[in-house]
Design a protein around this motif. Structure first.
Motif, PDB file in Angstrom:
ATOM      1  N   THR A 253      23.661 -30.361  12.934  1.00 26.11           N
ATOM      2  CA  THR A 253      22.704 -30.074  11.643  1.00 26.11           C
ATOM      3  C   THR A 253      22.956 -30.958  10.679  1.00 26.11           C
ATOM      4  OG1 THR A 253      22.402 -27.845  12.149  1.00 26.11           O
ATOM      5  CG2 THR A 253      21.552 -28.460   9.972  1.00 26.11           C
ATOM      6  N   ILE A 254      24.243 -31.158  10.147  1.00 24.83           N
ATOM      7  CA  ILE A 254      24.658 -32.056   9.230  1.00 24.83           C
ATOM      8  C   ILE A 254      24.559 -33.614   9.604  1.00 24.83           C
ATOM      9  CG2 ILE A 254      26.738 -32.672   7.821  1.00 24.83           C
ATOM     10  CD1 ILE A 254      27.684 -29.743   7.768  1.00 24.83           C
ATOM     11  N   VAL A 255      25.009 -33.587  11.064  1.00 26.58           N
ATOM     12  CA  VAL A 255      24.832 -35.245  11.423  1.00 26.58           C
ATOM     13  C   VAL A 255      23.331 -35.566  11.368  1.00 26.58           C
ATOM     14  CG1 VAL A 255      25.301 -36.792  13.101  1.00 26.58           C
ATOM     15  CG2 VAL A 255      27.099 -35.155  12.445  1.00 26.58           C
ATOM     16  N   LEU A 256      22.415 -34.739  12.051  1.00 25.16           N
ATOM     17  CA  LEU A 256      21.191 -35.073  12.111  1.00 25.16           C
ATOM     18  C   LEU A 256      20.465 -35.117  10.737  1.00 25.16           C
ATOM     19  CD1 LEU A 256      19.805 -32.690  14.932  1.00 25.16           C
ATOM     20  CD2 LEU A 256      19.614 -35.574  15.036  1.00 25.16           C
ATOM     21  N   ASP A 257      20.874 -34.503   9.802  1.00 29.27           N
ATOM     22  CA  ASP A 257      20.166 -34.469   8.451  1.00 29.27           C
ATOM     23  C   ASP A 257      20.736 -35.886   7.604  1.00 29.27           C
ATOM     24  OD1 ASP A 257      19.114 -33.897   5.894  1.00 29.27           O
ATOM     25  OD2 ASP A 257      20.127 -31.804   5.723  1.00 29.27           O
ATOM     26  N   LEU A 258      22.203 -36.347   8.054  1.00 32.71           N
ATOM     27  CA  LEU A 258      22.279 -37.434   7.422  1.00 32.71           C
ATOM     28  C   LEU A 258      21.883 -38.798   7.983  1.00 32.71           C
ATOM     29  CD1 LEU A 258      26.402 -36.775   6.980  1.00 32.71           C
ATOM     30  CD2 LEU A 258      24.761 -37.469   5.136  1.00 32.71           C
ATOM     31  N   TYR A 259      21.743 -38.484   9.516  1.00 32.51           N
ATOM     32  CA  TYR A 259      20.980 -39.633  10.043  1.00 32.51           C
ATOM     33  C   TYR A 259      19.479 -39.910   9.671  1.00 32.51           C
ATOM     34  CZ  TYR A 259      18.992 -41.868  14.357  1.00 32.51           C
ATOM     35  OH  TYR A 259      18.031 -42.739  14.988  1.00 32.51           O
ATOM     36  N   TRP A 260      19.029 -38.888   9.499  1.00 33.17           N
ATOM     37  CA  TRP A 260      17.412 -38.932   8.797  1.00 33.17           C
ATOM     38  C   TRP A 260      17.285 -39.278   7.712  1.00 33.17           C
ATOM     39  CZ3 TRP A 260      16.545 -33.681  11.707  1.00 33.17           C
ATOM     40  CH2 TRP A 260      16.139 -33.803  13.077  1.00 33.17           C
ATOM     41  N   HIS A 261      18.224 -39.269   6.833  1.00 34.09           N
ATOM     42  CA  HIS A 261      18.601 -39.776   5.458  1.00 34.09           C
ATOM     43  C   HIS A 261      19.445 -41.080   5.306  1.00 34.09           C
ATOM     44  CE1 HIS A 261      16.726 -35.809   5.112  1.00 34.09           C
ATOM     45  NE2 HIS A 261      16.072 -36.379   4.098  1.00 34.09           N
TER      46      HIS A 261
ATOM     47  N   PHE B 189      22.362 -41.689   6.308  1.00 37.27           N
ATOM     48  CA  PHE B 189      23.707 -41.476   5.999  1.00 37.27           C
ATOM     49  C   PHE B 189      24.162 -41.619   4.472  1.00 37.27           C
ATOM     50  CE2 PHE B 189      23.812 -42.329  10.349  1.00 37.27           C
ATOM     51  CZ  PHE B 189      24.413 -41.236  10.874  1.00 37.27           C
ATOM     52  N   THR B 190      23.096 -41.155   3.647  1.00 34.19           N
ATOM     53  CA  THR B 190      23.496 -40.923   2.077  1.00 34.19           C
ATOM     54  C   THR B 190      23.162 -39.376   1.703  1.00 34.19           C
ATOM     55  OG1 THR B 190      21.248 -41.449   1.758  1.00 34.19           O
ATOM     56  CG2 THR B 190      22.780 -43.136   1.440  1.00 34.19           C
TER      57      THR B 190
ATOM     58  N   GLY C 170      21.958 -37.520  -0.220  1.00 35.99           N
ATOM     59  CA  GLY C 170      20.909 -37.367  -1.340  1.00 35.99           C
ATOM     60  C   GLY C 170      20.908 -35.568  -1.757  1.00 35.99           C
ATOM     61  N   GLY C 171      20.106 -35.467  -2.629  1.00 33.20           N
ATOM     62  CA  GLY C 171      20.082 -34.159  -3.202  1.00 33.20           C
ATOM     63  C   GLY C 171      19.695 -32.744  -1.910  1.00 33.20           C
ATOM     64  N   ASP C 172      18.666 -33.196  -1.292  1.00 34.78           N
ATOM     65  CA  ASP C 172      18.420 -31.985  -0.614  1.00 34.78           C
ATOM     66  C   ASP C 172      19.482 -31.888   0.685  1.00 34.78           C
ATOM     67  OD1 ASP C 172      16.230 -31.083  -1.798  1.00 34.78           O
ATOM     68  OD2 ASP C 172      14.760 -32.264  -0.366  1.00 34.78           O
ATOM     69  N   THR C 173      20.001 -33.126   1.115  1.00 32.27           N
ATOM     70  CA  THR C 173      21.063 -33.071   2.089  1.00 32.27           C
ATOM     71  C   THR C 173      22.423 -32.620   1.802  1.00 32.27           C
ATOM     72  OG1 THR C 173      20.014 -35.287   2.791  1.00 32.27           O
ATOM     73  CG2 THR C 173      22.158 -34.773   3.786  1.00 32.27           C
ATOM     74  N   LEU C 174      22.735 -32.844   0.576  1.00 32.23           N
ATOM     75  CA  LEU C 174      23.864 -32.128   0.079  1.00 32.23           C
ATOM     76  C   LEU C 174      23.893 -30.831  -0.166  1.00 32.23           C
ATOM     77  CD1 LEU C 174      26.662 -32.981  -0.915  1.00 32.23           C
ATOM     78  CD2 LEU C 174      25.850 -32.846  -3.090  1.00 32.23           C
ATOM     79  N   VAL C 175      22.728 -30.239  -0.641  1.00 31.64           N
ATOM     80  CA  VAL C 175      22.257 -28.784  -0.683  1.00 31.64           C
ATOM     81  C   VAL C 175      22.315 -28.208   0.500  1.00 31.64           C
ATOM     82  CG1 VAL C 175      20.656 -27.004  -1.441  1.00 31.64           C
ATOM     83  CG2 VAL C 175      21.218 -29.060  -3.054  1.00 31.64           C
ATOM     84  N   ARG C 176      21.718 -28.601   1.587  1.00 34.92           N
ATOM     85  CA  ARG C 176      21.688 -28.046   2.872  1.00 34.92           C
ATOM     86  C   ARG C 176      23.031 -27.882   3.349  1.00 34.92           C
ATOM     87  NH1 ARG C 176      16.365 -30.488   3.528  1.00 34.92           N
ATOM     88  NH2 ARG C 176      17.170 -32.294   4.095  1.00 34.92           N
ATOM     89  N   ALA C 177      23.756 -29.127   3.223  1.00 38.37           N
ATOM     90  CA  ALA C 177      25.222 -28.885   4.027  1.00 38.37           C
ATOM     91  C   ALA C 177      26.243 -28.048   3.332  1.00 38.37           C
ATOM     92  CB  ALA C 177      25.705 -30.481   3.822  1.00 38.37           C
ATOM     93  N   VAL C 178      25.725 -27.812   1.849  1.00 44.17           N
ATOM     94  CA  VAL C 178      26.793 -27.139   1.168  1.00 44.17           C
ATOM     95  C   VAL C 178      26.406 -25.516   1.655  1.00 44.17           C
ATOM     96  CG1 VAL C 178      27.477 -26.145  -1.158  1.00 44.17           C
ATOM     97  CG2 VAL C 178      27.313 -28.341  -0.342  1.00 44.17           C
ATOM     98  N   THR C 179      25.166 -25.345   1.582  1.00 50.15           N
ATOM     99  CA  THR C 179      24.611 -23.946   1.768  1.00 50.15           C
ATOM    100  C   THR C 179      24.859 -23.673   3.194  1.00 50.15           C
ATOM    101  OG1 THR C 179      22.521 -24.411   0.465  1.00 50.15           O
ATOM    102  CG2 THR C 179      22.318 -22.564   2.006  1.00 50.15           C
ATOM    103  N   LEU C 180      24.951 -24.369   3.992  1.00 51.51           N
ATOM    104  CA  LEU C 180      25.218 -24.114   5.495  1.00 51.51           C
ATOM    105  C   LEU C 180      26.635 -23.825   5.819  1.00 51.51           C
ATOM    106  CD1 LEU C 180      23.490 -23.970   8.337  1.00 51.51           C
ATOM    107  CD2 LEU C 180      24.389 -26.232   8.825  1.00 51.51           C
ATOM    108  N   SER C 181      27.544 -24.660   5.010  1.00 52.11           N
ATOM    109  CA  SER C 181      28.944 -24.313   5.002  1.00 52.11           C
ATOM    110  C   SER C 181      29.320 -23.097   4.610  1.00 52.11           C
ATOM    111  CB  SER C 181      29.626 -25.404   4.427  1.00 52.11           C
ATOM    112  OG  SER C 181      29.225 -26.630   4.887  1.00 52.11           O
TER     113      SER C 181
END
Lengths: 126, 285
Positions: free
Chosen positions: B156-164, B166-167, B169-180
């Protein structure tokens, strides 16, 4: 194998625990090398203080009935059955009885033995 | 218009599932326990007067009916509003409302802790029992399931970063932190179930093991569903997949409810539990 602890029994809790683990080893209800529950798990299941279970485990480890393998946990010692048969308390009593009999035959009085025993026990260099 | 009708249907199904169907199953289970295992024969199961339980069951039912009514009123108001003025409720509304729908269940769970506390207080048995075997996670859940959870978490984290690109961004970070955080919370719950304090003083070892199995499996499935949902939202951001987002959000919440509450109802049948430990003459804890 179920352990039953009587919290209002006259025997100390850690002794009850030790005796039952030894009994389980002697009756082959737990095999050498079998994993034992962690101190925390057993303390929580029996609603005892962690220190009580830790003390029982420490004494069993000293008697080579169980062995702790770092992060992998605690296991029954490979020679646990033989080591369970050895009663450390009985061994201490036998040795002391022999020594005290020797003193008495040499004419040492009871109070001199007590004073000597206390001094030796209080000697921090021992 | 068709989108709205589809949304109303899915949201209505969310209302019925979380505020009517699943609570009625839970309620039937609780009522069955009282009738099948009455206080006269199983006094240790009831640290309080049985009237208190019946009252709390009624409160639970009312609480659920309240949210069901509010939900139906919201659908009616939204239908009228969007018909008259256009627009409607926000895309995240089903998830937002679903959290309120879960409140009665949360209240029930919390009151269970209170019941266990009373059980421990009224427990006069001086004998305590424990099984001399180690409880391990892989004795209760398959390694494949645990590796799927871990694999999907990283995917999930790698795909999210790949689609963005590898930066972070706001939503990517929020999703990674929430999932963790969610997965960490789940790990703590599983750990507590494996090695933590025995909350119910009368619970048998087999029931405890079964509970560990149900909780671990439920949380593993929940983690997988949450990861898949986050992959969908990340893909939605990247490829602008906004159509039917309301519907997907609601379906996601229904799936979460089905897994979490459903696993308790169907994963632990009452017949499989040992109720003999609650009898008056049961000496073992």
């Amino acid at each position: 194998m179920e352990i039953v602890i009587d919290i209002e029994g006259a025997t100390p809790l850690f002794t009850q625990l030790m005796e039952q683990i030894k009994q389980a080893v002697l009756s082959e209800q737990i095999a050498p090398g079998a994993p034992l529950p962690s101190i925390r798990q057993l303390a929580n299941d029996l609603d005892l203080n962690n220190k009580t279970v830790a003390k029982a485990y420490r004494l069993l480890e000293r008697d080579s009935v169980i062995q702790t393998k770092g992060y992998r946990g605690t296991f029954v010692h490979p020679d646990a059955k033989a080591n369970c048969s050895f009663d450390l308390n009985e061994w201490v009593l036998t040795k002391l009885s022999k020594l005290i009999t020797e003193f008495k035959t040499s004419g040492v009085t009871d109070s001199e033995i007590r004073i000597g025993f206390t001094r030796v026990m209080n000697n921090k260099n021992l | 218009m068709q989108d709205n009708i589809l949304f109303y249907l899915v949201f209505l199904s969310q209302l019925i599932l979380i505020s009517y169907y699943l609570p009625s199953k839970v309620l039937a289970r609780m009522r069955h326990v009282i009738s099948r295992y009455p206080p006269s024969e199983y006094p240790k199961l009831y640290p309080q007067d049985v009237g208190c339980y019946k009252k709390s069951h009624r409160r639970f039912q009312l609480f659920n009916h309240f949210w069901l009514l509010i939900g139906v009123l919201i659908i009616a108001a939204d239908a009228w509003w969007s018909h008259t003025y256009g627009g409607g409720v926000g895309k995240a509304f089903p998830v937002f409302f679903g959290m309120f729908q879960f409140m009665p269940m949360l209240w029930l769970e919390l009151s269970e802790f209170g019941q266990f506390k009373l059980m421990r207080k009224s427990n006069t048995n001086t004998k305590r029992t424990a099984e001399l075997s180690r409880r391990r996670l892989f004795d209760h859940v398959s390694p494949a399931l645990v590796f799927s959870v871990v694999g999907l978490f990283f995917a999930t984290i790698v795909l999210d970063l790949y689609w963005h690109d590898f930066t972070w961004g706001g939503d990517t970070l929020v999703r990674a932190v929430t999932l963790s955080l969610v997965n960490m919370l789940y790990m703590l719950i599983v750990r507590f179930n494996l090695h933590g304090k025995k909350l119910n003083p009368h619970q048998s070892y087999e029931d405890r093991s079964r509970q560990v199995e149900t909780v671990s499996r439920t949380l593993a499935y929940l983690s997988i569903v949450i990861s898949l949902f986050f992959i969908y939202t990340a893909a939605g951001d990247a490829y602008d997949l906004k159509a039917y987002e309301h519907v997907i959000f609601s379906a996601y919440f229904q799936l979460i409810a089905l897994i979490s509450i459903g696993n308790i109802i169907w994963g632990q049948p009452l017949e499989s539990l040992n109720f003999d430990v609650y009898k008056a003459d049961a000496s073992a804890n």
